[in-house]
Design an enzyme around this catalytic site. Structure first.
Site, mmCIF file in Angstrom:
data_model
loop_
_atom_site.group_PDB
_atom_site.id
_atom_site.type_symbol
_atom_site.label_atom_id
_atom_site.label_comp_id
_atom_site.label_asym_id
_atom_site.label_seq_id
_atom_site.Cartn_x
_atom_site.Cartn_y
_atom_site.Cartn_z
ATOM 1 N N GLN A 24 0.861 -1.184 0.000
ATOM 2 C CA GLN A 24 0.000 0.000 0.000
ATOM 3 C C GLN A 24 0.899 1.236 0.000
ATOM 4 O O GLN A 24 1.818 1.331 0.806
ATOM 5 C CB GLN A 24 -0.876 -0.030 1.252
ATOM 6 C CG GLN A 24 -1.886 1.087 1.333
ATOM 7 C CD GLN A 24 -2.608 1.092 2.670
ATOM 8 O OE1 GLN A 24 -2.227 0.366 3.576
ATOM 9 N NE2 GLN A 24 -3.623 1.913 2.793
ATOM 10 N N SER B 150 0.483 6.754 2.544
ATOM 11 C CA SER B 150 1.060 7.816 3.381
ATOM 12 C C SER B 150 2.248 8.488 2.708
ATOM 13 O O SER B 150 2.956 7.880 1.908
ATOM 14 C CB SER B 150 1.526 7.229 4.710
ATOM 15 O OG SER B 150 0.431 6.732 5.436
ATOM 16 N N SER C 155 3.831 -0.759 4.091
ATOM 17 C CA SER C 155 3.991 -2.118 4.607
ATOM 18 C C SER C 155 4.296 -3.073 3.463
ATOM 19 O O SER C 155 3.709 -2.966 2.393
ATOM 20 C CB SER C 155 2.714 -2.580 5.312
ATOM 21 O OG SER C 155 2.458 -1.747 6.405
ATOM 22 N N GLU D 89 -11.599 -1.864 4.821
ATOM 23 C CA GLU D 89 -10.417 -2.289 5.556
ATOM 24 C C GLU D 89 -10.688 -2.270 7.050
ATOM 25 O O GLU D 89 -10.460 -3.231 7.767
ATOM 26 C CB GLU D 89 -9.239 -1.366 5.225
ATOM 27 C CG GLU D 89 -7.998 -1.686 6.055
ATOM 28 C CD GLU D 89 -6.871 -0.675 5.865
ATOM 29 O OE1 GLU D 89 -7.150 0.480 5.529
ATOM 30 O OE2 GLU D 89 -5.719 -1.074 6.080
ATOM 31 N N ASN E 104 -6.352 6.027 15.607
ATOM 32 C CA ASN E 104 -7.583 5.905 16.388
ATOM 33 C C ASN E 104 -8.183 7.265 16.721
ATOM 34 O O ASN E 104 -9.390 7.377 16.924
ATOM 35 C CB ASN E 104 -7.313 5.085 17.651
ATOM 36 C CG ASN E 104 -7.225 3.600 17.332
ATOM 37 O OD1 ASN E 104 -7.195 3.205 16.163
ATOM 38 N ND2 ASN E 104 -7.190 2.771 18.357
ATOM 39 N N GLU E 105 -7.343 8.307 16.752
ATOM 40 C CA GLU E 105 -7.893 9.646 16.984
ATOM 41 C C GLU E 105 -8.787 10.056 15.814
ATOM 42 O O GLU E 105 -9.863 10.629 16.008
ATOM 43 C CB GLU E 105 -6.762 10.665 17.180
ATOM 44 C CG GLU E 105 -6.059 10.564 18.521
ATOM 45 C CD GLU E 105 -5.260 9.280 18.703
ATOM 46 O OE1 GLU E 105 -4.764 8.732 17.695
ATOM 47 O OE2 GLU E 105 -5.161 8.803 19.855
#
Lengths: 379, 327
Positions: free
Chosen positions: A125, A128, A160, A244, A360-361
């Site tokens: 992927q 980012s 990754s 995902e 998670n934020e």
């Protein structure tokens, strides 16, 4: 409201269990984050694919079994209970494949999916960038129109599997004049060995090197490798991201198996009462995630789309994963520190959960704004 | 497998919700807490007319059940609306009364709402005797001890609960022996399931009211609900409740002890967390008895330890898993 398996589902589960019992390697494969382990895991993908177990929920014509989500979940429960190897093909299978099935052309599906199913082509992927993590829409890598395709330039990071993978999929800015940052993006597939691509492995917290940054200098991709319309990349990518986080990234089977292992460890240590609550919480959390996912699968089958509620999953399983592995290391006491144990490796892996696939934020913001209807505010 | 509420379940929940919304349950709960039972009894009759208590009573005794999934769906709504009274105890009594004589005599009135029941559940660990909820209001007072199930002749005084809508009584000793071997473990599962569902409803109400409040309450010129610290706490509350929900429904489907205990622990923890968050996000107004939020805040605390503390339920999860189970 029903939790009994149909005769077909039961038969499917039995078939999967029997196949796994006969095929799962008796000794663990080397870590898939190393060159040697990557090759071993690629071979394991081929073995799975030979009997059509690598992508059970895909259409049969691409190597799947048309199994549907419930049977996929059952397969995953058996897979992790059998302590089968991690899936090196996961990025492609879990992210790119659903995108192609929803937004790709038939030519793309027929070309890309079968070699993905066999592990012949492993995907990384490439989303980012150094300045675009949680604020992904601010990405700056460019796609410039060229004869018959596009030229990609810029830098991607935290990819990754990219150190050893074959190809990657990601977003690039194709229209720098678009009025909003999430407009004018191109969703594209490209080769990691293509001219102009430099891959620099980055050692992770666990010391493993398959994480990488990618430098792209006028990398040519043909039009046939663009997914959907140029400029529409954000919408396409986000529909995949919900999948995902919602279902395919971490199946409940993984946590059910881990919670069972934790419970066995606790009992082997004599069932110390001071950790009993945490062990019970791991069992309860894994069961909750299993049932939540069954419900999500049933809703999907009833024609509903998984929207922002996917963000709840991601927060839940990533925190469950850490709590569960922390408990195991605490039970092991000072021996838990030794880095070469399965518990320690899985603990370090779990630490990344609240960071990747959207922090998670960000997920909590989505839950608060889109599920609870709270006003947008400064981050 | 199709783990999804049927349209009939959703319609049942919606009709209960509509009825309870129209019924001024907060006012009824406040009167109930003062020992004024008239409106509470009238509401009880309407809940019975909707079929809720009949879901716990077998068809042989003029009921519709036992139907744990329907019961769970109903109790979520009863919790959401802070309905007062020995709701859990009445369905638990229905699960305890299995001897044909007493069942024939007592169950039809429980199913129809003509009477309400309470239960004092004395297990080996009770030191000073168990409380029976609303022993003053109940018509049927059951006492469960290792020696059997008795119809208690009365009760000794009423003590307040930290939830003003719950009134606690000790049942008098003695009374008619109804059964020497009542299905106490099975009845405990019913009690825990109903409490878990009620707690889930309480938590959902707390979250709903808090989200509405922080959306309109402003500080520093903006809604309090636009601050990330507030949003994240409410998001976590929602996540805890949404993951307790399938445990409650799943436990209703299987009625396996570990599933029911897991549902009780997680729904009560989620509801209690919702109460803490609700109080914090409301600030001082949430700390007043005048404001209706208090009805749910205190109930979340009381339900957490009713019919099994979170730790007792966790222990039950571990005990059930001591034997290998098939998934």
């Amino acid at each position: 409201m029903d939790l009994t398996l149909t005769r077909e589902e039961e038969a499917f589960r039995e078939e999967a269990r029997a196949w796994l019992a006969a095929h799962v390697p008796r000794t663990a494969l080397p870590s898939l984050e190393t060159a040697e382990g990557f090759a071993a895991h690629r071979a394991w993908e081929a073995e799975l694919a030979a009997d059509r177990w690598s992508v059970v929920n895909w259409p049969a014509r691409y190597g799947g079994r048309d199994a549907g989500l419930v049977r996929w979940l059952l397969f995953e429960e058996e897979y992790w209970a059998a302590d089968a190897p991690g899936r090196v093909g996961q990025n492609g299978i879990g992210l790119l494949a659903p995108t192609l099935l929803a937004h790709g052309t038939e030519e793309q599906r027929a070309r890309v999916l079968p070699p993905m199913a066999t592990g012949e082509v492993v995907w990384a992927q490439a989303w980012s960038e150094p300045e675009a993590g949680s604020d992904l829409a601010s990405l700056r890598s460019r796609a410039v129109r060229a004869e018959g395709g596009w030229l990609l330039s810029g830098q991607k990071t935290w990819s990754s599997r990219a150190a050893f993978a074959d190809r990657a999929f990601g977003l690039f800015r194709s229209d720098p004049t678009a009025p909003k940052p999430h407009q004018g993006l191109l969703y594209v597939m490209f080769g990691l060995r293509a001219p102009g691509v430099t891959v620099r492995p980055v050692g992770r917290l666990d010391g493993e090197p398959t994480f990488a940054e990618l430098f792209l200098d006028e990398v040519f991709v043909p039009d046939e490798d663009v997914i959907g319309e140029p400029g529409d990349g954000w919408r396409i990518a986000m529909s995949t991201a919900a999948d995902e986080r919602g279902l395919t990234l971490r199946s409940p089977g993984r946590f059910l198996a881990a919670a069972d292992r934790l419970h066995a460890l606790w009992r082997a240590k004599g069932g110390p009462p001071e950790t009993a609550g945490r062990v019970a919480d791991a069992l309860i959390g894994a069961r909750a995630y299993q049932l939540f996912t069954y419900a999500a699968a049933a809703r999907t089958r009833a024609g509903e789309r998984l929207g922002p509620e996917s963000s709840m999953n991601k927060v839940f399983w990533s925190e469950l994963d850490i709590a569960l592995h922390e408990t195991a290391l605490d039970l092991l006491g000072a021996r838990g520190e030794a880095a070469d144990t399965a518990w320690a490796r899985r603990y370090v892996f779990a630490l990344a959960g609240p960071i990747y696939a959207g922090t998670n934020e960000i997920q909590r913001d989505i839950v608060a704004e889109r599920l609870l209807g709270l006003p947008k505010g400064r981050r | 497998m199709r783990f999804l509420l049927d349209p009939e379940h959703r319609a049942f929940a919606a009709s209960l919700d509509a009825m309870l919304t129209a019924a001024d349950t907060p006012g009824t709960a406040r009167e109930w807490g003062r020992g004024e039972h008239a409106r509470g009894r009238a509401l009880w009759a309407r809940i019975a007319d909707a079929g809720v208590f009949a879901l716990a009573v077998p068809e042989a005794y003029e009921g519709l059940g036992p139907r744990p999934v329907d019961l769970a769906v109903a109790f979520v709504e009863l919790g959401r609306h802070a309905v007062p009274g020995p709701l859990v105890e009445t369905v638990t009594a229905a699960a305890l009364l299995r001897e044909p004589g007493p069942a024939k005599r007592l169950l039809p009135a429980l199913a129809s709402g003509a009477s309400m029941a309470t239960v004092a559940y004395e297990d080996a660990s009770s030191e000073e005797g168990a409380f029976a909820l609303d022993g003053d209001a109940a018509d049927v007072r059951l006492s469960v001890t290792p020696a059997g199930l008795r119809l208690a002749p009365g009760y000794d005084g009423v003590r307040p609960s930290l939830d003003p809508a719950r009134r606690l009584a000790r049942l008098s000793a003695g009374g008619e022996l109804l059964s020497v071997g009542p299905p106490a473990p099975r009845a405990l599962l019913t009690a825990r399931l109903a409490t878990a569902a009620q707690a889930l409803g309480v938590g959902l109400a707390l979250l709903e009211r808090t989200v509405a409040y922080v959306g309109r309450r402003t500080q520093f010129g903006v809604p309090v609900g636009s601050f990330q610290a507030v949003k994240h706490r409410l998001a976590d509350t929602r996540i805890a409740l949404e993951f307790a929900r399938p445990l409650v429904l799943g436990a209703a489907v299987t009625m396996a002890p570990a599933d029911v205990a897991a549902a009780k622990a997680s729904a009560c923890e989620a509801a209690y967390g919702a109460a803490r968050t609700a109080l914090q996000a409301h600030g001082a107004i949430g700390y007043t008895a005048e404001y209706d939020l208090s009805l749910w805040l205190t109930k979340a605390r009381a339900l957490r330890t009713a019919w099994g503390t979170p730790d007792e339920c966790r222990a039950a999860v571990l005990a059930a898993r001591a034997r290998p189970v098939s998934r």
